[in-house]
Write a protein that holds these residues in place. Structure first.
Motif, PDB file in Angstrom:
ATOM      1  N   GLN A   4       0.851  -1.189   0.000  1.00 10.47           N
ATOM      2  CA  GLN A   4       0.000   0.000   0.000  1.00 10.47           C
ATOM      3  C   GLN A   4       0.887   1.239   0.000  1.00 10.47           C
ATOM      4  OE1 GLN A   4      -3.256   0.051   2.842  1.00 10.47           O
ATOM      5  NE2 GLN A   4      -3.097   2.267   3.096  1.00 10.47           N
ATOM      6  N   PHE A   5       0.569   2.191  -0.877  1.00 11.47           N
ATOM      7  CA  PHE A   5       1.321   3.433  -1.004  1.00 11.47           C
ATOM      8  C   PHE A   5       0.333   4.580  -0.837  1.00 11.47           C
ATOM      9  CE2 PHE A   5       3.936   0.235  -2.715  1.00 11.47           C
ATOM     10  CZ  PHE A   5       5.257   0.687  -2.699  1.00 11.47           C
ATOM     11  N   THR A   6       0.494   5.348   0.228  1.00 12.00           N
ATOM     12  CA  THR A   6      -0.501   6.353   0.616  1.00 12.00           C
ATOM     13  C   THR A   6       0.092   7.751   0.567  1.00 12.00           C
ATOM     14  OG1 THR A   6      -1.583   4.751   2.084  1.00 12.00           O
ATOM     15  CG2 THR A   6      -2.088   7.092   2.412  1.00 12.00           C
ATOM     16  N   LEU A   7      -0.470   8.581  -0.292  1.00 13.27           N
ATOM     17  CA  LEU A   7      -0.155  10.009  -0.303  1.00 13.27           C
ATOM     18  C   LEU A   7      -1.234  10.691   0.525  1.00 13.27           C
ATOM     19  CD1 LEU A   7       1.700  12.246  -1.501  1.00 13.27           C
ATOM     20  CD2 LEU A   7      -0.044  12.535  -3.279  1.00 13.27           C
ATOM     21  N   SER A   8      -0.856  11.217   1.685  1.00 12.14           N
ATOM     22  CA  SER A   8      -1.817  11.806   2.610  1.00 12.14           C
ATOM     23  C   SER A   8      -1.479  13.272   2.871  1.00 12.14           C
ATOM     24  CB  SER A   8      -1.830  11.021   3.928  1.00 12.14           C
ATOM     25  OG  SER A   8      -0.558  11.070   4.552  1.00 12.14           O
TER      26      SER A   8
END
Length: 232
Positions: A118-122
């Motif tokens: 999972q790759f999350t840009l937050s």
């Protein structure tokens, strides 16, 4: 009614989710990934796509199965925190809403239909700041294959190069030699050392801060710089 119809937004950042999706046949043979001698099978097809709806429960299952591998690096609530961790149901609704409204972007890599990370840009801010913070994890079966290099490069090219965000920040534990090496390999700018930056595995942990911005993105994109070709 299934979970996808309950949760998955029809758009992500004002676009159809398919805009963010790519499919790679024979990713090892094409040079986008390395062989993992410990993996049971070489992936025939790798995909990268938005993580939406029922995908959250699938990824949660993978994350739980990889708990011994991932727990030492997990963010945690500090002692005395007033908030509580959301349930999976609450997290799903919030995550999909934030992606619909352009406040985050979560991409899921898959090997032959199996989630492997999972790759999350937050914390995405537009306007004068125009930036976000990128965090990620990779399942043990997909480690040492260059998957993080591939997906991070793709996200940088997509979000900065195509969608117009100005800056992406990545913060890495100084003990995490693989992630430090990834950031340096990709040419992210090292911006400094942040003491007690985030609560990790129950303690306040130092981090090294890296960033990429539009002015620093390689000509032709990060994927072309790294692999000699893009995905789109």
């Amino acid at each position: 009614m299934n979970l996808r119809s309950l949760f998955a937004p029809t758009q992500v950042w004002g676009r159809d989710p398919s805009f963010f999706s790519v499919r790679i046949s024979d990713p090892v043979g094409e040079g986008f990934l390395h062989e993992n001698p410990d993996a049971p099978n070489r992936p025939k097809i790798a995909t990268i796509r938005p993580l939406l709806g029922h995908d959250h429960s699938r990824v949660d299952t993978v994350r739980r199965a990889n708990a011994p591998w991932l727990t030492p690096w997990d963010a945690t609530l500090p002692a005395g925190a007033r908030e509580e961790l959301p349930t999976l149901w609450e997290y799903m609704r919030r995550a999909d809403r934030d992606q619909r409204e352009g406040h985050s972007l979560i991409l899921m890599p898959e090997f032959d239909g199996r989630p492997v990370g999972q790759f999350t840009l937050s914390q995405v801010q537009w306007g004068a700041m125009s930036q976000g913070v990128l965090g990620y994890w990779v399942a043990q079966e997909a480690s040492r294959m260059g998957l993080a290099s591939l997906v991070v490069s793709y996200m940088m090219d997509l979000v900065i190069g195509e969608l117009g965000l100005h800056r992406i920040e990545v913060n890495v534990r100084p003990e995490n030699e693989r992630s430090l090496g990834l950031c340096r390999k990709l040419g992210l700018r090292e911006e400094g050392y942040r003491e007690r930056y985030m609560n990790i595995a129950g303690v306040w942990a130092d981090h090294v801060s890296f960033a990429m911005d539009a002015e620093s993105l390689p000509e032709g994109g990060m994927l072309t710089s790294l692999f000699g070709k893009g995905l789109r």
